[in-house]
Write an enzyme that holds these catalytic residues in place. Structure first.
Site, PDB file in Angstrom:
ATOM      1  N   SER A 125       9.082  -3.997   5.069  1.00 42.96           N
ATOM      2  CA  SER A 125       8.463  -3.057   6.011  1.00 42.96           C
ATOM      3  C   SER A 125       9.025  -3.210   7.422  1.00 42.96           C
ATOM      4  O   SER A 125       9.424  -4.302   7.831  1.00 42.96           O
ATOM      5  CB  SER A 125       6.956  -3.330   6.036  1.00 42.96           C
ATOM      6  OG  SER A 125       6.367  -2.727   7.157  1.00 42.96           O
ATOM      7  N   TYR A 149       9.784   2.796   9.668  1.00 45.59           N
ATOM      8  CA  TYR A 149       8.867   3.670  10.379  1.00 45.59           C
ATOM      9  C   TYR A 149       9.652   4.163  11.589  1.00 45.59           C
ATOM     10  O   TYR A 149      10.131   3.343  12.385  1.00 45.59           O
ATOM     11  CB  TYR A 149       7.626   2.895  10.856  1.00 45.59           C
ATOM     12  CG  TYR A 149       6.565   2.687   9.793  1.00 45.59           C
ATOM     13  CD1 TYR A 149       6.203   3.720   8.930  1.00 45.59           C
ATOM     14  CD2 TYR A 149       5.888   1.468   9.688  1.00 45.59           C
ATOM     15  CE1 TYR A 149       5.212   3.534   7.973  1.00 45.59           C
ATOM     16  CE2 TYR A 149       4.896   1.279   8.734  1.00 45.59           C
ATOM     17  CZ  TYR A 149       4.573   2.311   7.877  1.00 45.59           C
ATOM     18  OH  TYR A 149       3.595   2.138   6.929  1.00 45.59           O
ATOM     19  N   THR A 175       9.469   6.191   5.553  1.00 44.93           N
ATOM     20  CA  THR A 175       8.101   6.568   5.182  1.00 44.93           C
ATOM     21  C   THR A 175       7.688   7.757   6.026  1.00 44.93           C
ATOM     22  O   THR A 175       7.716   7.694   7.257  1.00 44.93           O
ATOM     23  CB  THR A 175       7.140   5.380   5.375  1.00 44.93           C
ATOM     24  OG1 THR A 175       7.577   4.327   4.514  1.00 44.93           O
ATOM     25  CG2 THR A 175       5.712   5.744   5.028  1.00 44.93           C
ATOM     26  N   LYS A 254       9.744   8.247   1.389  1.00 42.03           N
ATOM     27  CA  LYS A 254       8.530   7.728   0.740  1.00 42.03           C
ATOM     28  C   LYS A 254       7.315   8.490   1.253  1.00 42.03           C
ATOM     29  O   LYS A 254       7.097   8.555   2.474  1.00 42.03           O
ATOM     30  CB  LYS A 254       8.370   6.236   1.057  1.00 42.03           C
ATOM     31  CG  LYS A 254       7.069   5.617   0.555  1.00 42.03           C
ATOM     32  CD  LYS A 254       7.075   4.109   0.759  1.00 42.03           C
ATOM     33  CE  LYS A 254       5.807   3.451   0.237  1.00 42.03           C
ATOM     34  NZ  LYS A 254       4.702   3.478   1.192  1.00 42.03           N
ATOM     35  N   HIS A 278       0.585   6.491  -0.288  1.00 40.21           N
ATOM     36  CA  HIS A 278       0.405   5.295   0.522  1.00 40.21           C
ATOM     37  C   HIS A 278      -0.818   4.486   0.047  1.00 40.21           C
ATOM     38  O   HIS A 278      -1.523   3.862   0.843  1.00 40.21           O
ATOM     39  CB  HIS A 278       0.244   5.678   1.997  1.00 40.21           C
ATOM     40  CG  HIS A 278       0.796   4.687   2.974  1.00 40.21           C
ATOM     41  ND1 HIS A 278       1.899   4.947   3.754  1.00 40.21           N
ATOM     42  CD2 HIS A 278       0.394   3.443   3.327  1.00 40.21           C
ATOM     43  CE1 HIS A 278       2.131   3.900   4.553  1.00 40.21           C
ATOM     44  NE2 HIS A 278       1.232   2.972   4.305  1.00 40.21           N
TER      45      HIS A 278
END
Ligand code: FNR
Length: 385
Positions: A125, A149, A175, A254, A278
């Site tokens: 992440s 992100y 994402t 995603k 999610h």
């Protein structure tokens, strides 16, 4: 093939199963709850608003059943899958899950080491506790993807992508369902923000652009800097083009749920998509992720890989998602609970149990390869699919 047989003979010997790490998702969650502070647990467990999406994920799985065709020789099981020119022995991948120091001091380092032992691709992440370079050093040869992100300051996004390339990550997962954080009722009730508590700093404080802004006074401190970058409601399809132009790595999106978005993703030239809501943490009131899968598989029609994410809590769940056309399944909360219970060993055990249950399901359902699995007949409530 050999791998599948080995792990299956292992599962038959019950003395080898670690009894401290439950094989069933609900028990796993209950044991994890006892191991870590309540606010950390609630952050992992919880979803958005009324948690209808979380329930929809489970309902979607429960609504599908399959009809096995038997008397096939399943002595040799082949679960090999090729993704971006590399073959893996299991059709699983670790979902990106942020801030793993919430579960264990070794955080992402423990998870990537377990992933490496098992040969299952790992996704890191953006909001990790350890930096992408530290994680790469913990498992240098293993396949790692970097989940991005998008940052409000796009130079930070490009810098992170370049760092991920330099550290040997093999794909970028953007994402798209988290342009702002979901309305997380559980966290709000206890006024808990893991970012404010410093858990998400790994990739930011090590970033040269971020550091530059920190020292120039643009950010009051690093936590302020993360909050100034984390909300990106301006994110659109134009950004996908920018990312594609910036990197030669495969780019996956995603958070796709609508077939029209799957079509746009194809048009934009992305290299893969992840069907996901999610885990019900972002937009409440959304369909179960599994219910979105069949239409998207039709639209994509084998042109790029379709990964499935959200609500895979057992080997049977993985079987159903693959039978509905997913190429790989992403595992999220189960491994996070394993991490909370027993660090690296816990992650390894949870993923091994999931895989062994998956292989058991294949054998009992009379299928010996993932191609055969895709032909298994499914029933949704009373109608054939
Ligand atoms: C997540 N997820 C997530 N996704 C992402 O793209 N970046 C992230 O940083 C995180 N962080 C995160 C933290 C926690 C605690 C959880 C539980 C989940 C979502 C994750 O990748 C995946 O989509 C969900 O976990 C899927 O739902 P299930 O299968 O775990 O219920």
């Amino acid at each position: 093939m050999v791998q599948a047989m080995n792990s299956l003979s292992k599962v038959k010997d019950h003395t080898e199963i670690d009894k401290d790490i439950p094989v069933n998702f609900n028990d796993l969650q209950a044991v994890a709850k006892e191991k870590i502070p309540h606010e950390n647990f609630e952050y992992i467990r919880g979803g958005a608003s009324q948690e209808q999406t979380m329930r929809n994920n489970r309902i979607a799985f429960e609504n599908y059943s399959f009809i096995p065709q038997l008397l096939n020789d399943t002595t040799a099981i082949d679960t090999n899958i090729t993704l971006f020119d590399k073959t893996y022995t299991k059709p699983f991948i670790f979902s990106p899950v942020g801030m793993n120091k919430l579960e264990h001091p070794d955080g992402e380092l423990a998870v990537v080491r377990a992933a490496s032992k098992l040969g299952i691709p790992y996704s890191l992440s953006t909001v990790s506790s350890y930096s992408l370079e530290e994680v790469a050093d913990a498992a240098p040869l293993h396949t790692k993807f970097f989940q991005l992100y998008w940052s409000a300051d796009e130079e930070i996004s490009f810098s992170m992508i370049s760092r991920a390339e330099a550290a040997g990550y093999r794909a970028i997962i953007l994402t798209i369902d988290t342009t702002i954080s979901g309305w997380r009722t559980g966290d709000k009730k206890i006024n808990f923000s893991p970012i404010s508590n410093g858990y998400a700093k790994g990739n930011y404080v090590n970033d040269p652009i971020f550091q530059m802004h920190l020292s120039s006074g643009r950010y009051e401190n690093y936590i302020d800097g993360i909050f100034k970058n984390i909300n990106t409601p301006h994110l659109t399809w134009l950004h996908i083009e920018k990312i594609k132009n910036h990197t030669k790595l495969p780019v996956l999106l995603k958070g796709i749920l609508h077939p029209k978005d799957a079509f746009k993703a194809l048009e934009c030239g992305v290299d893969g998509i992840i069907v996901s809501n999610h885990g019900g943490r972002q937009l409440d009131g959304v369909i179960g992720s599994l219910d979105a899968l069949p239409e998207i598989v039709k639209v994509i029609n084998g042109k790029i890989p379709v990964l499935f994410d959200s609500g895979v809590y057992s080997g049977v769940d993985a079987f159903k998602a693959l039978a509905l056309g997913a190429d790989l399944v992403c595992i999220g909360r189960p491994y996070v609970y394993g991490l909370a219970i027993a660090g690296e060993h816990g992650v390894e055990q949870v993923m091994t149990n999931l895989y062994d249950e998956f292989v058991t399901t294949m054998m009992l359902a009379g299928v010996s390869s993932l191609d055969e699995l895709k032909k298994v007949e499914l029933v949704k409530r009373n109608s054939h699919v």
